[in-house]
Design a protein around this motif. Structure first.
Motif, PDB file in Angstrom:
ATOM      1  N   THR A 135       1.015  -1.273   0.242  1.00 12.98           N
ATOM      2  CA  THR A 135      -0.027   0.262   0.055  1.00 12.98           C
ATOM      3  C   THR A 135       1.305   1.402   0.044  1.00 12.98           C
ATOM      4  N   GLU A 136       0.109   2.147  -0.376  1.00 15.51           N
ATOM      5  CA  GLU A 136       1.011   2.996   0.107  1.00 15.51           C
ATOM      6  C   GLU A 136       2.161   3.656   0.871  1.00 15.51           C
ATOM      7  N   LEU A 137       1.413   3.478   1.393  1.00 17.28           N
ATOM      8  CA  LEU A 137       1.912   3.973   3.841  1.00 17.28           C
ATOM      9  C   LEU A 137       3.347   3.018   3.030  1.00 17.28           C
ATOM     10  N   THR A 138       2.612   1.719   3.241  1.00 19.44           N
ATOM     11  CA  THR A 138       3.772   0.601   3.957  1.00 19.44           C
ATOM     12  C   THR A 138       5.038   1.414   2.477  1.00 19.44           C
ATOM     13  N   LYS A 139       5.315   1.609   1.082  1.00 23.34           N
ATOM     14  CA  LYS A 139       5.693   1.868   0.145  1.00 23.34           C
ATOM     15  C   LYS A 139       6.990   2.809   0.431  1.00 23.34           C
ATOM     16  N   LYS A 140       6.071   3.859   1.053  1.00 23.04           N
ATOM     17  CA  LYS A 140       7.059   5.075   2.064  1.00 23.04           C
ATOM     18  C   LYS A 140       7.421   4.935   2.921  1.00 23.04           C
ATOM     19  N   MET A 141       7.083   4.219   3.931  1.00 26.20           N
ATOM     20  CA  MET A 141       7.424   3.907   5.338  1.00 26.20           C
ATOM     21  C   MET A 141       9.119   3.036   4.775  1.00 26.20           C
ATOM     22  N   ASN A 142       8.847   2.295   3.280  1.00 26.72           N
ATOM     23  CA  ASN A 142      10.042   1.234   2.778  1.00 26.72           C
ATOM     24  C   ASN A 142      10.913   2.256   2.494  1.00 26.72           C
ATOM     25  N   GLU A 143      10.444   2.918   1.666  1.00 26.41           N
ATOM     26  CA  GLU A 143      11.510   4.027   0.781  1.00 26.41           C
ATOM     27  C   GLU A 143      11.996   5.036   1.865  1.00 26.41           C
ATOM     28  N   ALA A 144      11.568   5.013   3.356  1.00 29.17           N
ATOM     29  CA  ALA A 144      12.115   6.672   4.283  1.00 29.17           C
ATOM     30  C   ALA A 144      13.066   6.115   4.196  1.00 29.17           C
ATOM     31  N   GLU A 167     -13.605   3.527   9.454  1.00 23.66           N
ATOM     32  CA  GLU A 167     -12.618   2.530   8.025  1.00 23.66           C
ATOM     33  C   GLU A 167     -11.682   2.759   8.071  1.00 23.66           C
ATOM     34  N   SER A 168     -11.250   3.550   8.815  1.00 29.83           N
ATOM     35  CA  SER A 168      -9.660   3.954   8.966  1.00 29.83           C
ATOM     36  C   SER A 168      -8.818   3.489   9.734  1.00 29.83           C
ATOM     37  N   ARG A 169     -10.100   2.084  10.813  1.00 24.59           N
ATOM     38  CA  ARG A 169      -8.249   1.331  11.495  1.00 24.59           C
ATOM     39  C   ARG A 169      -7.517   0.877  10.731  1.00 24.59           C
ATOM     40  N   PRO A 170      -7.958   0.082   9.491  1.00 26.93           N
ATOM     41  CA  PRO A 170      -7.163  -0.353   8.986  1.00 26.93           C
ATOM     42  C   PRO A 170      -5.600   0.674   8.786  1.00 26.93           C
ATOM     43  N   VAL A 171      -5.605   1.477   8.752  1.00 24.90           N
ATOM     44  CA  VAL A 171      -4.696   2.532   8.358  1.00 24.90           C
ATOM     45  C   VAL A 171      -3.805   1.972   9.741  1.00 24.90           C
ATOM     46  N   LEU A 172      -4.454   2.600  10.810  1.00 21.73           N
ATOM     47  CA  LEU A 172      -3.720   1.533  12.487  1.00 21.73           C
ATOM     48  C   LEU A 172      -2.890   0.865  11.978  1.00 21.73           C
ATOM     49  N   TYR A 173      -3.389  -0.369  12.169  1.00 15.92           N
ATOM     50  CA  TYR A 173      -2.822  -1.912  12.136  1.00 15.92           C
ATOM     51  C   TYR A 173      -1.870  -2.081  10.594  1.00 15.92           C
ATOM     52  N   GLU A 174      -2.071  -0.988  10.272  1.00  9.44           N
ATOM     53  CA  GLU A 174      -1.005  -1.070   8.461  1.00  9.44           C
ATOM     54  C   GLU A 174       0.426  -0.921   9.080  1.00  9.44           C
ATOM     55  N   LEU A 175       0.128   0.847   9.981  1.00  2.00           N
ATOM     56  CA  LEU A 175       1.026   1.641  10.295  1.00  2.00           C
ATOM     57  C   LEU A 175       1.968   0.177  11.646  1.00  2.00           C
ATOM     58  N   ASN A 250      -4.528  20.142   4.807  1.00  5.43           N
ATOM     59  CA  ASN A 250      -3.668  20.284   6.207  1.00  5.43           C
ATOM     60  C   ASN A 250      -4.251  19.422   7.794  1.00  5.43           C
ATOM     61  N   ARG A 251      -5.622  19.172   7.371  1.00  2.00           N
ATOM     62  CA  ARG A 251      -5.889  18.067   8.787  1.00  2.00           C
ATOM     63  C   ARG A 251      -5.440  16.606   8.972  1.00  2.00           C
ATOM     64  N   ARG A 252      -3.558  16.540   9.283  1.00  2.82           N
ATOM     65  CA  ARG A 252      -3.217  15.175   9.159  1.00  2.82           C
ATOM     66  C   ARG A 252      -2.864  14.449  10.045  1.00  2.82           C
ATOM     67  N   VAL A 253      -2.089  13.680  10.321  1.00  2.00           N
ATOM     68  CA  VAL A 253      -0.693  13.336  11.244  1.00  2.00           C
ATOM     69  C   VAL A 253       0.002  12.494  10.360  1.00  2.00           C
ATOM     70  N   GLU A 254       1.654  13.143  11.193  1.00  2.00           N
ATOM     71  CA  GLU A 254       2.192  12.906   9.841  1.00  2.00           C
ATOM     72  C   GLU A 254       3.346  12.108  10.343  1.00  2.00           C
ATOM     73  N   ILE A 255       4.270  11.076   9.905  1.00  2.00           N
ATOM     74  CA  ILE A 255       5.269  10.468  10.858  1.00  2.00           C
ATOM     75  C   ILE A 255       7.299  11.062  10.300  1.00  2.00           C
ATOM     76  N   GLU A 256       7.453  10.789  10.853  1.00  2.14           N
ATOM     77  CA  GLU A 256       8.899  11.252  10.810  1.00  2.14           C
ATOM     78  C   GLU A 256       9.565  10.603  11.242  1.00  2.14           C
ATOM     79  N   ILE A 257      10.635  10.199   9.988  1.00  2.00           N
ATOM     80  CA  ILE A 257      11.303   8.756  10.739  1.00  2.00           C
ATOM     81  C   ILE A 257      12.372   9.165  11.491  1.00  2.00           C
ATOM     82  N   VAL A 258      12.535   9.205  12.977  1.00  2.00           N
ATOM     83  CA  VAL A 258      13.649  10.032  13.841  1.00  2.00           C
ATOM     84  C   VAL A 258      15.009   8.229  13.214  1.00  2.00           C
ATOM     85  N   ALA A 259      15.008   7.228  13.230  1.00  2.00           N
ATOM     86  CA  ALA A 259      15.634   6.170  12.823  1.00  2.00           C
ATOM     87  C   ALA A 259      15.023   4.967  12.055  1.00  2.00           C
ATOM     88  N   ASN A 260      15.891   4.699  11.426  1.00  2.00           N
ATOM     89  CA  ASN A 260      15.508   3.295  10.608  1.00  2.00           C
ATOM     90  C   ASN A 260      16.007   2.499  10.194  1.00  2.00           C
TER      91      ASN A 260
END
Length: 260
Positions: A135-144, A167-175, A250-260
């Motif tokens: 998915t979009e989130l997994t792809k971006k997190m893997n490349e970050a 309907e947004s619960r699956p996004v949390l489980y993906e994270l 604008n109404r969003r939650v972002e993830i910043e990569i601190v370490a990977n």
């Protein structure tokens, strides 16, 4: 043209060799298999559960009336059909037919009183393992890399609330899955709001905290997590927004990569 003919001939040969047959014999003027064939048929059914039965053709000898013999051959074919069905074989698409005395050529007439089954092994169906869905989130997190910021897509909350929509619960489980699959990954969860320059109820912080709490409560070490909020101080689009799409961005939650 010659090559096409040879290819067609080869295909027909392979089909012919793939098709096999089994014969059941009957006594004179009887539409049930004789004892030796009944035993043989029962044993055959038990050892051929994974076959495809294509045809059941019944026959009779030339003694007596042709019309009667036609009917007799059909009853013989039906008898075998029912035995196969009782034995658990799939005969739903099988051609079942009687030919009467039309092929009564044997010197020994007993050999003409028969039913011939045509069958073949069922084709082996190779099921290709589906490619994993990235998915979009997994792809971006893997490349970050460290320092990258990723908007969590389709993470929606009830209006003026930190409760995630169903309907947004699956996004949390993906994270959560991403965090479990990447044990060295550390993230900062950042909340943002839209529409107002001054935040009055700390909703952006509460939403960031809601994501933080979900991950921590589901087994992610809190030392790998942090959270903060920025209200409307870092909008994607300047305030006031010009459309609902800009408000959503604008109404969003972002993830910043601190370490990977």
């Amino acid at each position: 043209m010659k090559r096409l003919f040879l290819l067609l001939a080869l295909c027909l040969t392979l089909f012919a060799t793939a098709q096999e047959k089994f014969t059941v014999y009957f006594d004179f003027d009887i539409d049930e298999a004789n004892n030796p064939s009944a035993v043989s048929l029962s044993a055959w059914i038990n050892t051929h559960k994974d076959i495809e039965i294509q045809k059941i053709y019944g026959y009779a000898d030339s003694i007596g009336n042709a019309l009667y013999n036609q009917n007799l051959s059909e009853r013989r074919a039906m008898h075998v059909y029912e035995k196969l069905k009782e034995g658990g074989l799939d005969v739903a698409n099988t051609e079942e037919k009687g030919f009467g005395e039309s092929e009564s050529f044997a010197a020994d007439r007993a050999m003409d009183r028969k039913v011939v089954l045509y069958f073949r092994q069922k084709p082996i169906v190779v099921v290709k393992k589906p490619e994993p869905v990235v998915t979009e989130l997994t792809k971006k997190m893997n490349e970050a890399v460290k320092g990258d910021k990723i908007v969590v897509p389709k993470l929606y909350f009830y209006d003026n609330s930190d409760i995630v929509l169903p309907e947004s619960r699956p996004v949390l489980y993906e994270l959560l899955t991403i965090m479990k699959n990447n044990p060295n990954l550390r993230i900062d969860i950042q909340g943002h709001i839209c529409c107002q320059k001054i935040e009055t109820n700390q909703i952006s912080q509460k939403r960031a905290l809601a994501v933080y709490a979900f991950l921590k409560n589901n087994g992610i070490d809190r030392m790998r997590l942090s959270y903060q909020s920025f209200g409307s101080s870092r909008p994607v689009y300047p305030l006031p927004e010009k459309s609902e799409e800009e408000k959503t961005a604008n109404r969003r939650v972002e993830i910043e990569i601190v370490a990977n």
